[in-house]
Design a protein around this motif. Structure first.
Motif, PDB file in Angstrom:
ATOM      1  N   LYS A   1       0.813  -1.212   0.000  1.00  0.00           N
ATOM      2  CA  LYS A   1       0.000   0.000   0.000  1.00  0.00           C
ATOM      3  C   LYS A   1       0.848   1.264   0.000  1.00  0.00           C
ATOM      4  CE  LYS A   1      -3.919  -2.142   2.384  1.00  0.00           C
ATOM      5  NZ  LYS A   1      -4.802  -2.102   3.583  1.00  0.00           N
ATOM      6  N   SER A   2       2.095   1.140   0.487  1.00  0.00           N
ATOM      7  CA  SER A   2       2.957   2.318   0.576  1.00  0.00           C
ATOM      8  C   SER A   2       3.872   2.482  -0.626  1.00  0.00           C
ATOM      9  CB  SER A   2       3.806   2.236   1.846  1.00  0.00           C
ATOM     10  OG  SER A   2       4.633   1.084   1.811  1.00  0.00           O
ATOM     11  N   HIS A   3       3.747   1.584  -1.618  1.00  0.00           N
ATOM     12  CA  HIS A   3       4.636   1.659  -2.784  1.00  0.00           C
ATOM     13  C   HIS A   3       3.839   1.336  -4.041  1.00  0.00           C
ATOM     14  CE1 HIS A   3       8.386   1.461  -5.054  1.00  0.00           C
ATOM     15  NE2 HIS A   3       8.013   0.285  -5.524  1.00  0.00           N
TER      16      HIS A   3
ATOM     17  N   LEU B   1      14.867  -8.418  -5.802  1.00  0.00           N
ATOM     18  CA  LEU B   1      14.219  -7.604  -6.817  1.00  0.00           C
ATOM     19  C   LEU B   1      14.268  -6.151  -6.367  1.00  0.00           C
ATOM     20  CD1 LEU B   1      11.000  -9.708  -7.504  1.00  0.00           C
ATOM     21  CD2 LEU B   1      12.910  -9.430  -9.055  1.00  0.00           C
ATOM     22  N   LEU B   2      14.385  -5.269  -7.341  1.00  0.00           N
ATOM     23  CA  LEU B   2      14.323  -3.838  -7.055  1.00  0.00           C
ATOM     24  C   LEU B   2      13.218  -3.226  -7.893  1.00  0.00           C
ATOM     25  CD1 LEU B   2      16.872  -1.338  -6.145  1.00  0.00           C
ATOM     26  CD2 LEU B   2      15.690  -0.814  -8.264  1.00  0.00           C
ATOM     27  N   SER B   3      12.430  -2.376  -7.274  1.00  0.00           N
ATOM     28  CA  SER B   3      11.351  -1.706  -7.994  1.00  0.00           C
ATOM     29  C   SER B   3      11.433  -0.205  -7.751  1.00  0.00           C
ATOM     30  CB  SER B   3       9.986  -2.229  -7.543  1.00  0.00           C
ATOM     31  OG  SER B   3       9.760  -1.953  -6.163  1.00  0.00           O
ATOM     32  N   THR B   4      10.992   0.549  -8.744  1.00  0.00           N
ATOM     33  CA  THR B   4      10.890   1.999  -8.616  1.00  0.00           C
ATOM     34  C   THR B   4       9.428   2.389  -8.788  1.00  0.00           C
ATOM     35  OG1 THR B   4      11.273   2.383 -10.976  1.00  0.00           O
ATOM     36  CG2 THR B   4      13.205   2.315  -9.546  1.00  0.00           C
ATOM     37  N   GLY B   5       9.053   3.461  -8.125  1.00  0.00           N
ATOM     38  CA  GLY B   5       7.675   3.923  -8.212  1.00  0.00           C
ATOM     39  C   GLY B   5       7.478   5.153  -7.352  1.00  0.00           C
ATOM     40  N   THR B   6       6.297   5.255  -6.771  1.00  0.00           N
ATOM     41  CA  THR B   6       5.967   6.403  -5.931  1.00  0.00           C
ATOM     42  C   THR B   6       5.423   5.925  -4.597  1.00  0.00           C
ATOM     43  OG1 THR B   6       3.779   6.538  -6.938  1.00  0.00           O
ATOM     44  CG2 THR B   6       5.500   7.929  -7.882  1.00  0.00           C
ATOM     45  N   SER B   7       5.612   6.754  -3.581  1.00  0.00           N
ATOM     46  CA  SER B   7       5.132   6.429  -2.246  1.00  0.00           C
ATOM     47  C   SER B   7       3.690   6.897  -2.072  1.00  0.00           C
ATOM     48  CB  SER B   7       6.030   7.082  -1.199  1.00  0.00           C
ATOM     49  OG  SER B   7       5.869   8.490  -1.230  1.00  0.00           O
ATOM     50  N   ARG B   8       3.185   6.731  -0.882  1.00  0.00           N
ATOM     51  CA  ARG B   8       1.824   7.153  -0.578  1.00  0.00           C
ATOM     52  C   ARG B   8       1.659   8.672  -0.713  1.00  0.00           C
ATOM     53  NH1 ARG B   8      -0.213   4.870   4.982  1.00  0.00           N
ATOM     54  NH2 ARG B   8       0.192   2.937   3.826  1.00  0.00           N
TER      55      ARG B   8
ATOM     56  N   ASP C   1      12.753   6.933  -0.098  1.00  0.00           N
ATOM     57  CA  ASP C   1      12.240   8.054  -0.894  1.00  0.00           C
ATOM     58  C   ASP C   1      13.404   8.858  -1.455  1.00  0.00           C
ATOM     59  OD1 ASP C   1       9.827   7.162  -0.118  1.00  0.00           O
ATOM     60  OD2 ASP C   1       9.285   8.892   1.113  1.00  0.00           O
ATOM     61  N   LEU C   2      13.269   9.266  -2.729  1.00  0.00           N
ATOM     62  CA  LEU C   2      14.326  10.035  -3.377  1.00  0.00           C
ATOM     63  C   LEU C   2      14.021  11.522  -3.404  1.00  0.00           C
ATOM     64  CD1 LEU C   2      15.330   7.731  -6.380  1.00  0.00           C
ATOM     65  CD2 LEU C   2      16.246   7.802  -4.069  1.00  0.00           C
ATOM     66  N   ASP C   3      12.913  11.899  -4.039  1.00  0.00           N
ATOM     67  CA  ASP C   3      12.560  13.314  -4.147  1.00  0.00           C
ATOM     68  C   ASP C   3      11.081  13.412  -4.492  1.00  0.00           C
ATOM     69  OD1 ASP C   3      12.367  12.787  -6.910  1.00  0.00           O
ATOM     70  OD2 ASP C   3      14.456  13.345  -7.233  1.00  0.00           O
TER      71      ASP C   3
END
Length: 524
Positions: free
Chosen positions: A221-223, A237-244, A266-268
């Motif tokens: 839910k947070s990713h 495994l590595l995944s990229t996306g957005t947080s909540r 979190d990156l930016d």
């Protein structure tokens, strides 16, 4: 009590990015204006392919890798699609074959000529029909020859066997239909026995690509996942996306348990998509943001904290897409460990960016160039479909140690009952070496069979350079290969001369021993 900070030693802690000079960039390239979230660029040691704009359909450019500078506005295109091209991928085992997919629901396989293009290419070698809606992603199998995976907006993954004579293929060997929404990303593990997918329904799925069975499924839910990537043989495994909170985010997962991520960082707060790239040889992770000018890079470790930030390459020019050069195309003399090709549409420019390990020595650095996957497949298509798994065929990047280019096989000479003078002359060095070895084995049989076998092994290594036969190499295709072949032949001639000199010395020693034996027998 004193506090001791934990310092972490790494040979890649000082890696830096170096942008190419203006003369080594590709200028005046009409880069596509499509908003599809893809790389739009594919690179191999011979060509760079870029999706471009085309009236009345889709097209892409194929530019020789050394043809830098300004591009001719009338440069020929590959333009056989009726809709916009969404993805292109080079065959990892043939540098002159490329696959493309389009909004016209087709996948096409193209043969690229070795010479410079003089006119548009409109006819594909093979056309794959099976998707009901536009096709957005392509992936070649990493170890099996001529196995291609495609996925479209019909929520299906189709597996194609290209080892057929048919120019039009309408039936894939397998269709995977377990997804409920658009597939955003596909990634294979090292030997191609597992396939990871990222879907718009926020789930990561781990699949058996042959049966299509879902082995594991992850949902956080947070990713909100957008891209997924296997981290080599680390079973992660590595995944990229957005947080909540809509921050761009990286998540790390254990391959054996996808219930909870091992790490979320979190990156930016930017909105561009994050493209991850992993180098299994150096265990380095590169994260490229669409619309950004920077490239972040990390080092992955098997234990906590797993993700170790190294540095960031910064540039004021934003990238729309990115391409990467395979390891066999890097400049090892400059300690280059990775190379990006950055698409800058605001300047119609493709800018190469080299990631370099600073070293003072100009010799080959074995510690940063381990054995890596080459251009030879480990399996045929039929072997993989039968259930066989094999690791990639590894080669060394040391100059002259292995033929790294995926070139068409050199045709064998036709055997005849009476060999011509030229063929006898070409085989002469090999025959001389074999005769010398036989002479040596015959002269030293009395000294013991063990020494003879050791000497034969040593002589075999002398006319086998770096593990392959110098007399069975294909002819050089470029000036650099010609020079390398010339130097190898000079070295081989020098070795043969030393071998002949050693035989002369041994003959003289044997003659002296015979004379001594005769004189001793005459006295008695």
């Amino acid at each position: 009590m004193s506090w001791h900070p934990q310092y972490r030693s790494s040979k890649f802690r000082h890696v830096y990015g170096k942008a190419a000079s203006k003369e080594k960039c590709y200028d005046c390239v009409p880069i596509t204006c499509s908003v599809h979230d893809n790389h739009f660029c594919a690179v191999n040691p011979h060509f760079i392919a870029v999706v471009t704009e085309c009236a009345g359909g889709g097209a892409f450019l194929v530019i020789p890798i050394h043809q830098t500078g300004k591009l001719d506005p009338h440069y020929p295109k590959v333009c056989g699609h009726k809709g916009n091209v969404l993805d292109i991928k080079w065959n990892p085992f043939d540098d002159f074959v490329i696959a493309s997919c389009s909004e016209d629901t087709t996948v096409k396989i193209w043969d690229i000529p070795k010479h410079l293009l003089t006119r548009n290419i409109t006819s594909a070698r093979k056309e794959l029909l099976g998707h009901a809606r536009r096709v957005g992603l392509l992936e070649w199998h990493p170890t099996a020859r001529n196995i291609l995976f495609s996925t479209g907006y019909d929520y299906k993954i189709m597996i194609w066997n290209l080892d057929t004579q048919e120019a039009l293929i309408q039936n894939p060997v397998k269709t995977i239909g377990c997804h409920k929404d658009v597939i955003l990303s596909m990634s294979f593990n090292t030997n191609g026995s597992l396939l990871a997918t990222a879907c718009r329904d926020r789930k990561i799925r781990l699949l058996d690509p042959r049966s299509g069975a879902v082995i594991q499924e992850a949902s956080s839910k947070s990713h909100r996942v957008s891209k997924v990537l296997f981290l080599g043989n680390m079973k992660k495994l590595l995944s990229t996306g957005t947080s909540r909170w809509n921050n761009r985010q990286i998540a790390l997962w254990d391959q054996s348990d996808l219930s909870v991520p091992l790490l979320e960082e979190d990156l930016d707060g930017s909105s561009g998509l994050l493209f991850p790239f992993y180098d299994s040889d150096t265990h380095m992770l590169y994260v490229v943001g669409k619309g950004d000018g920077n490239i972040r890079y990390y080092e992955i470790s098997a234990e906590k904290p797993y993700l170790n930030y190294l540095m960031e390459f910064r540039s004021p020019l934003p990238q729309k897409g990115i391409g990467i050069m395979p390891k066999r195309g890097l400049d090892v003399s400059a300690c280059e460990i990775f190379r990006f090709y950055k698409l800058i549409p605001v300047k119609s420019l493709i800018e190469p960016i080299s990631m370099i390990v600073p070293r003072r020595s100009e010799s080959y650095q074995e510690d940063i160039y381990p054995m890596t996957a080459g251009a030879q497949p480990a399996l045929t298509a039929q072997e993989w479909l039968k259930g066989i798994n094999k690791e990639p065929v590894l080669v060394s990047l040391r100059p002259g140690s292995e033929i790294l280019n995926s070139l068409p096989p050199f045709p064998e000479r036709e055997s005849s009952l009476q060999p011509t003078v030229s063929s006898w002359y070409q085989d002469r060095p090999e025959r001389m070496a074999v005769k010398e070895i036989r002479k040596q084995s015959g002269s030293q049989e009395k000294r013991g069979p063990k020494k003879v076998e050791e000497r034969l092994q040593e002589d075999r290594q002398m006319w086998l350079s770096n593990g392959f036969d110098l007399f069975e190499c294909p002819p050089p295709k470029t000036e650099n290969e010609l020079l390398q072949m010339f130097y190898r032949q000079q070295e081989e001639i020098r070795r043969l001369r030393e071998l002949v000199n050693q035989r002369d010395v041994q003959i003289k020693q044997l003659e002296l021993e015979i004379k001594n034996v005769r004189t001793d027998s005459g006295r008695y």
